[in-house]
Enzyme design. Sequence first.
Site, PDB file in Angstrom:
ATOM      1  N   SER A   1       0.846  -1.073   0.019  1.00 48.99           N
ATOM      2  CA  SER A   1      -0.008  -0.067  -0.090  1.00 48.99           C
ATOM      3  C   SER A   1       1.006   1.282   0.042  1.00 48.99           C
ATOM      4  CB  SER A   1      -0.856  -0.130   1.073  1.00 48.99           C
ATOM      5  OG  SER A   1      -1.632   1.117   1.425  1.00 48.99           O
TER       6      SER A   1
ATOM      7  N   TYR B   1      -1.605  -0.251  10.471  1.00 53.79           N
ATOM      8  CA  TYR B   1      -1.451  -0.388   9.477  1.00 53.79           C
ATOM      9  C   TYR B   1      -0.264  -0.036   8.572  1.00 53.79           C
ATOM     10  CZ  TYR B   1      -3.430  -0.841   4.326  1.00 53.79           C
ATOM     11  OH  TYR B   1      -3.651  -1.155   3.164  1.00 53.79           O
TER      12      TYR B   1
HETATM   13  N1  LIG Z   1      -8.567  -1.304  -0.986  1.00 49.15           N
HETATM   14  C1  LIG Z   1      -7.729  -0.470  -1.025  1.00 49.15           C
HETATM   15  O1  LIG Z   1      -7.943   0.667  -1.231  1.00 49.15           O
HETATM   16  C2  LIG Z   1      -6.272  -0.796  -0.676  1.00 49.15           C
HETATM   17  C3  LIG Z   1      -5.175  -0.005  -0.786  1.00 49.15           C
HETATM   18  C4  LIG Z   1      -4.005  -0.625  -0.527  1.00 49.15           C
HETATM   19  C5  LIG Z   1      -3.739  -1.653  -0.255  1.00 49.15           C
HETATM   20  N2  LIG Z   1      -4.861  -2.659  -0.239  1.00 49.15           N
HETATM   21  C6  LIG Z   1      -4.375  -3.999   0.100  1.00 49.15           C
HETATM   22  O2  LIG Z   1      -5.048  -4.822  -0.685  1.00 49.15           O
HETATM   23  C7  LIG Z   1      -5.314  -6.355  -0.012  1.00 49.15           C
HETATM   24  C8  LIG Z   1      -6.426  -6.580  -0.560  1.00 49.15           C
HETATM   25  O3  LIG Z   1      -7.586  -5.833   0.284  1.00 49.15           O
HETATM   26  P1  LIG Z   1      -8.895  -5.572  -0.347  1.00 49.15           P
HETATM   27  O4  LIG Z   1      -9.029  -3.825  -0.597  1.00 49.15           O
HETATM   28  O5  LIG Z   1      -9.296  -6.452  -1.420  1.00 49.15           O
HETATM   29  O6  LIG Z   1      -9.854  -5.759   1.115  1.00 49.15           O
HETATM   30  P2  LIG Z   1     -10.962  -6.915   1.350  1.00 49.15           P
HETATM   31  O7  LIG Z   1     -12.141  -6.675   0.341  1.00 49.15           O
HETATM   32  O8  LIG Z   1     -11.362  -6.833   2.761  1.00 49.15           O
HETATM   33  O9  LIG Z   1     -10.428  -8.108   1.239  1.00 49.15           O
HETATM   34  C9  LIG Z   1      -9.574  -8.878   2.064  1.00 49.15           C
HETATM   35  C10 LIG Z   1      -9.264 -10.258   1.890  1.00 49.15           C
HETATM   36  O10 LIG Z   1      -8.410 -10.634   3.195  1.00 49.15           O
HETATM   37  C11 LIG Z   1      -8.810 -11.641   3.836  1.00 49.15           C
HETATM   38  N3  LIG Z   1      -8.400 -11.580   5.171  1.00 49.15           N
HETATM   39  C12 LIG Z   1      -8.699 -10.989   6.131  1.00 49.15           C
HETATM   40  N4  LIG Z   1      -7.977 -11.281   7.436  1.00 49.15           N
HETATM   41  C13 LIG Z   1      -7.639 -12.423   7.107  1.00 49.15           C
HETATM   42  C14 LIG Z   1      -6.966 -13.493   7.838  1.00 49.15           C
HETATM   43  N5  LIG Z   1      -6.864 -13.328   9.250  1.00 49.15           N
HETATM   44  N6  LIG Z   1      -7.186 -14.602   7.297  1.00 49.15           N
HETATM   45  C15 LIG Z   1      -7.140 -14.912   5.912  1.00 49.15           C
HETATM   46  N7  LIG Z   1      -7.744 -14.016   5.349  1.00 49.15           N
HETATM   47  C16 LIG Z   1      -7.953 -12.797   5.889  1.00 49.15           C
HETATM   48  C17 LIG Z   1     -10.464 -11.458   3.827  1.00 49.15           C
HETATM   49  O11 LIG Z   1     -11.443 -12.527   4.225  1.00 49.15           O
HETATM   50  P3  LIG Z   1     -12.719 -12.271   4.823  1.00 49.15           P
HETATM   51  O12 LIG Z   1     -13.658 -11.918   3.803  1.00 49.15           O
HETATM   52  O13 LIG Z   1     -12.811 -13.727   5.504  1.00 49.15           O
HETATM   53  O14 LIG Z   1     -12.532 -11.299   5.907  1.00 49.15           O
HETATM   54  C18 LIG Z   1     -10.523 -10.957   2.519  1.00 49.15           C
HETATM   55  O15 LIG Z   1     -10.815 -12.087   1.743  1.00 49.15           O
HETATM   56  C19 LIG Z   1      -4.951  -6.005   1.549  1.00 49.15           C
HETATM   57  O16 LIG Z   1      -3.615  -6.314   1.501  1.00 49.15           O
HETATM   58  C20 LIG Z   1      -4.910  -4.238   1.569  1.00 49.15           C
HETATM   59  O17 LIG Z   1      -4.041  -3.887   2.601  1.00 49.15           O
HETATM   60  C21 LIG Z   1      -6.046  -2.136  -0.451  1.00 49.15           C
END
Ligand SMILES: NC(=O)c1ccc[n+]([C@@H]2O[C@H](COP(=O)([O-])OP(=O)(O)OC[C@H]3O[C@@H](n4cnc5c(N)ncnc54)[C@H](OP(=O)(O)O)[C@@H]3O)[C@@H](O)[C@H]2O)c1
Length: 373
Positions: free
Chosen positions: A196, A224
């Site tokens: 990120s 974070y």
């Molecule tokens: N969205 C943004 O703007 C953004 C920006 C920068 C970086 N990111 C990064 O992108 C990545 C994906 O995030 P996203 O935005 O797609 O969010 P998301 O929709 O919340 O997806 C996160 C995924 O991680 C899983 N997860 C969370 N805790 C877990 C655990 N303890 N064990 C196994 N799986 C777990 C969740 O599973 P559950 O559904 O079971 O909770 C979900 O499938 C993350 O690393 C995040 O930091 C996102």
Amino acid sequence: MKEEEKMKQTIKMKKNIGYIDWIKGWINIISEMLFQRIASKHLHNPIPLPSLHNLTFIVTGSTSGIGLQTARQLAESGAHVIMAVRNTKAAHELIQKWQTESPSKGLPLNIEVMEIDLLSLESVARFADLYNARSGPLHALINNAGICSIGVPQKFSKDGHEVHMQVNHLAPALLSVLLLPSLIRGSPSRIINVNSLAQSFGFVDPEDMSVVKGNRKYTSLVGYSSSKLAQVMFSGILQRILPEECGISVMCVSPGVVRTNVVRDLPKILQPAYALISYFFLSPQEGSRSSLFAATDPQVPEYCKSLKADECSTCAFISQDCRPSNPAKEAQNTETSRRVWEKTFELVGLPVVAVDNLVRGKEVKCSFGDQYR
Ligand SMILES: NC(=O)c1ccc[n+]([C@@H]2O[C@H](COP(=O)([O-])OP(=O)(O)OC[C@H]3O[C@@H](n4cnc5c(N)ncnc54)[C@H](OP(=O)(O)O)[C@@H]3O)[C@@H](O)[C@H]2O)c1
């Protein structure tokens, strides 16, 4: 004691310049949010992928957001995909849905589900054991799962680590190391960490990775951003330490600012503002482009190799527009990165020689408290 004094001084210095970094970090994020569409207008959506038959990918956290899109598009391009998730029921339901909607002309998608909970190091080790026991290749591990619990008070995993540090850095680091035997079998292979822009205002004290010593005030954003910076530092050293013959490329990617469930814990009062600004956010499919590019573009390993050759460089970092960029200045602090590397091994219960041993085909023992595998 000398080390402790040094770290106290660094923290003090960091407090002084901290505001500048903090403001710069936020300017980065706001300008990314406002201009990310312009910066990535050269990219198609979805990003075109080559045929991926005979290649195996593990995607953690593929039941939602960026990971869901990543897993689906890889599978639709013919890859063998392992959805590494904690909610296996949701993953099976998604597969059923994709099978019926898939454009692959009735061919079944080659996709399966394996359970992993990054809040438990034991679960991570069990996952790696099960996968390695297949004695098959792994071509890419996509460490995508992550949390960003904005506004939530400090919480700890049952392993005793602050939850952002555990889910976003420690558990993926353990997984990457334990899966090295399979990645070597799949060589040339890749480790892709979904990172990120928040790493740009992170700060990691290797002696206080869970921010409990009181030297710094804990906020969820501190948790974070520190976890994401620790991941960049660790990845840089991992790339440097892995012998060239292993053929493993390690990198971090930024997906952009993306409309997903990642801020599901956002306080109610902030939700209307979030809904308003999310107009500027990328869709999850757009947000998956940097992961998919990093996992499949043929030039990426060369880019990683060129950084490895440069003594001063840090981890390869690919931004949301699929172009190389530089991670935080703090990530170039080789001394802190080294200590984050060593501390990470200690916290996940692995000997620091684990990488060396696994590369030579030796076994490593993993300890969690009193338990040994
Ligand atoms: N969205 C943004 O703007 C953004 C920006 C920068 C970086 N990111 C990064 O992108 C990545 C994906 O995030 P996203 O935005 O797609 O969010 P998301 O929709 O919340 O997806 C996160 C995924 O991680 C899983 N997860 C969370 N805790 C877990 C655990 N303890 N064990 C196994 N799986 C777990 C969740 O599973 P559950 O559904 O079971 O909770 C979900 O499938 C993350 O690393 C995040 O930091 C996102």
